[in-house]
Design a protein around this motif. Structure first.
Motif: not given
Ligand code: HSE
Length: 313
Positions: A136-146
């Motif tokens: 959904i977000e397009g890249h993992p750099d925010n969702v993974t630490p979230a």
């Protein structure tokens, strides 16, 4: 049944780690899903802003219809086990400012996914949650630490799985976030990036990224100063966020302040300083913002080592 999930804000990139590095910060959104609603009421999404200074912005920027990222997250999770969401009331309490590069969208996606997953009896494991959120977000750099908390290096692999590692952030280093009273939508901030970059710029970032990981692992101030730099996205975005270069310039001769980078796609910037230099860094940032006549909230924050958490069920 009703379940709430509290999710931290995140700051992505940290300079050279474009689309692959991010850390969690102690500002939170809470997503609550209640399935004890009347049949035929459909999926209802409500947003409650807790930070009055950002009230309108937060409410305006989280769409409430079924196309919203929140609905999409819930729908993808239900679909992954062959179901469709029917009657659900989704409440989102927000304190993460939107359009500032602090992962507000990642937080609501992750919160919605984890709450829905809990209601369904946890059919999705962490890796499935990370893959759906990244889709959904397009890249993992925010969702993974979230999801997992801390400083995280992450990559979406060719099969859609997320490969990540947490890296311990040194207690010796403080993080100061400058959140201007200026919106910058991620789509706009990504639209100024080129399709291709010069090879020497890619090499520059490869070196800085290696330096950054080594600097964090060994608490090497000098290496970190060299590492907090970028040629893949910040130079293209600097016109949109003039305070970034001004703050970098104002701290560059200070031995105790290690660097200034754009937080995610902006508009916030993140400064790394030795703990002893927090007040000095804040007053330098404040001076720059005052000179530019831009109102800003300047906070010193600790890295949040916990990711998204179920707070009641
Ligand atoms: N890595 C992303 C960017 C983060 O810089 O555009 C914001 O979503």
């Amino acid at each position: 049944m009703k379940v709430s999930v509290k999710v931290p804000a995140t700051s992505a990139n940290l300079g050279p780690g474009f689309d692959c590095l991010g850390l969690a910060l102690p500002i939170y959104n809470t997503v609550t899903i209640d399935e004890t609603v009347l049949p035929g009421t459909g999926v209802e999404i409500n947003i409650l802003a807790q930070d009055e200074s950002y009230d309108d912005l937060i409410i305006d920027h989280i769409p409430r219809d079924e196309n919203s990222i929140v609905y999409k997250a819930v729908e993808l999770l239900y679909n992954s086990i062959g179901q469709t969401p029917s009657e659900l009331k989704i409440n989102i309490q927000t304190t993460i400012p939107v359009t500032r590069g602090l992962g507000s969208s990642a937080a609501v996606i992750v919160g919605a996914l984890m709450a829905a997953n809990h209601l369904l009896g946890e059919p999705a494991d962490e890796s499935a949650i990370l893959s759906i959120a990244t889709e959904i977000e397009g890249h993992p750099d925010n969702v993974t630490p979230a999801v997992v908390g801390g400083l995280v290096l992450s990559s979406m692999e060719d099969d859609g799985s997320i490969l990540y590692r947490k890296i311990h952030w040194p207690d010796e280093w403080a993080i100061i976030v400058c959140i201007p009273d200026v919106e910058l939508a991620t789509e706009i901030s990504r639209s100024v990036l080129p399709e291709t970059v010069p090879l020497q710029d890619a090499v520059y970032n490869t070196k800085r990224m290696g330096m950054l990981i080594q600097a964090v692992n060994t608490v090497d101030d000098e290496l970190m100063k060299a590492a907090l730099s970028d040629k893949l996205h910040q130079p293209y975005r600097s016109k949109l966020v003039p305070w970034m270069d001004e703050i970098s310039e104002s701290i560059k001769h200070d031995d105790d302040i290690l660097g200034c980078v754009l937080s995610g796609a902006g508009s916030a910037v993140l400064v790394v300083a030795k703990q002893s230099a927090v007040d000095k860094a804040k007053s330098k940032i404040s001076e720059v913002m005052n000179n530019l006549n831009v109102k800003a909230d300047i906070k010193s924050l600790k890295v949040e080592n916990n990711g998204a958490t179920i707070i009641n069920a």
